[in-house]
Design an enzyme around this catalytic site. Structure first.
Site, mmCIF file in Angstrom:
data_model
loop_
_atom_site.group_PDB
_atom_site.id
_atom_site.type_symbol
_atom_site.label_atom_id
_atom_site.label_comp_id
_atom_site.label_asym_id
_atom_site.label_seq_id
_atom_site.Cartn_x
_atom_site.Cartn_y
_atom_site.Cartn_z
ATOM 1 N N SER A 199 47.129 39.603 44.821
ATOM 2 C CA SER A 199 46.340 40.595 44.100
ATOM 3 C C SER A 199 45.595 39.949 42.923
ATOM 4 O O SER A 199 44.793 39.047 43.125
ATOM 5 C CB SER A 199 47.248 41.742 43.647
ATOM 6 O OG SER A 199 46.497 42.824 43.170
ATOM 7 N N ASP A 250 43.783 47.453 53.337
ATOM 8 C CA ASP A 250 43.958 47.369 51.887
ATOM 9 C C ASP A 250 43.006 48.348 51.190
ATOM 10 O O ASP A 250 41.787 48.259 51.362
ATOM 11 C CB ASP A 250 43.672 45.941 51.433
ATOM 12 C CG ASP A 250 44.066 45.677 49.979
ATOM 13 O OD1 ASP A 250 44.169 46.651 49.201
ATOM 14 O OD2 ASP A 250 44.254 44.504 49.627
ATOM 15 N N HIS A 293 47.644 46.354 50.996
ATOM 16 C CA HIS A 293 47.544 45.437 49.863
ATOM 17 C C HIS A 293 48.873 44.744 49.578
ATOM 18 O O HIS A 293 48.903 43.631 49.057
ATOM 19 C CB HIS A 293 47.097 46.231 48.628
ATOM 20 C CG HIS A 293 46.850 45.394 47.415
ATOM 21 N ND1 HIS A 293 45.811 44.487 47.331
ATOM 22 C CD2 HIS A 293 47.520 45.319 46.217
ATOM 23 C CE1 HIS A 293 45.830 43.904 46.143
ATOM 24 N NE2 HIS A 293 46.859 44.380 45.456
#
Length: 310
Positions: free
Chosen positions: A180, A226, A258
């Site tokens: 991330s 995601d 994600h």
């Protein structure tokens, strides 16, 4: 002129012929020279590895890179945040034996609001394949990608200069990974430190979309579903902005969210291992898993790369 097995055999034969022609008792010595001039036997191959001194471990197979543990036994040590500067401490995972030599090293950063535990599965899995792996905590859980990039660099500096395992590491063979915002930090670190040998952003997020100066071999892993860092506005533009002259690949996990990197994932592991081996260790035995592009893997919805690698 470089000595080859062929020239060594020719030289050995010449010694033997000369001794026999002279009719002297040097024949036994000539035969010993001929034997010494032969190529190294299989048992000596591990020690020689003249073509690639960074090669570690046995020849890979699909089963070996998909395995939960690789060929190296590992241990780990905790690094307190109070003993470091520039990042928040973490856990170092490392091979216990250095019989084959030193290892490349990888620093791994978590995502927004997360800590090192979110990527803890990567530590022993990568270390058991022949790397020193440092999963780190960030200074604060809200640090942005540029800050996380600097913290990855600080972690590598600590790892190679001050850590208890520094003598196990080849400081010229380093890489970064992150999830991330940690993935965005991985890309930012690559811009700031082009001497890195490999980078693997995992479902990366970053407001910066321009990585045209990136020269670090980079494998971007995105998640097809995601919704936090949609691949259309993050992973794919990141990949496309990296110049074609840089070794790069884009792997999209089929049906993945994600948070796919936060639990043990065989697809992430096998291609991360292959990428790190190929570019940190220059181990071309792992090229087979990257080039040509993987075909028929239902866990991959899209794969792009710059094959063949130089």
């Amino acid at each position: 002129m470089r000595s080859t097995p062929s020239t060594r055999r020719t030289a050995a034969k010449a010694l033997l012929v000369a001794a026999l022609t002279a009719g002297v008792c040097a024949a036994p010595q000539a035969m010993q020279a001929a034997h010494a001039a032969q190529p190294a036997r299989a048992g000596q191959a591990l020690a020689v590895r003249a073509d690639n001194p960074y090669e570690r471990g046995p020849a890979p197979t699909t089963a070996s890179i998909e395995a939960v543990r690789g060929p190296f036994a590992t241990s780990q040590t905790t690094v307190s945040s109070l003993s470091v500067t520039g990042f928040g401490g973490g856990t170092i995972y490392y091979p216990t034996s250095t019989a084959e030599g030193t290892f490349g090293a990888v620093a791994v950063a978590p995502g927004y609001t997360a800590d090192q535990s979110s990527l803890a599965w990567l530590g022993p899995r990568l270390a058991s394949q022949g790397f020193v792996v440092f999963t780190i905590d960030t200074l604060t859980r809200s640090d942005q990608p540029d800050s996380r990039g600097r913290q990855l660099e600080a972690a590598l500096d600590y790892l190679t200069q001050r850590s208890s395992v520094r003598t196990r590491i080849d400081a010229s063979r380093l890489g970064v990974m992150g999830h991330s915002m940690g993935g965005g930090g991985t890309l930012e670190a690559s811009l700031d430190r082009p001497a890195l040998q490999a980078a693997i952003p995992l479902t990366p997020w970053d407001l910066n979309k321009n990585f045209s100066r990136d020269t670090v071999p980079t494998l971007i892993i995105g998640g097809q579903t995601d919704t936090i860092a949609p691949v259309a506005s993050h992973a794919q533009p990141f990949y496309e902005s990296i110049p074609a002259s840089t070794e790069k690949a884009y792997l999209e996990l089929a049906g993945a969210s994600h948070f796919a990197p936060n639990t043990a994932n065989t697809t992430i592991a096998k291609y991360s291992i292959s990428w790190l081996k190929r570019f940190i260790d220059n181990d071309t035995r792992y090229e087979q898993f990257l080039c040509p592009a993987p075909q028929g893997d239902r866990n991959i919805s899209e794969y792009r790369d710059t094959c063949p690698h130089t």
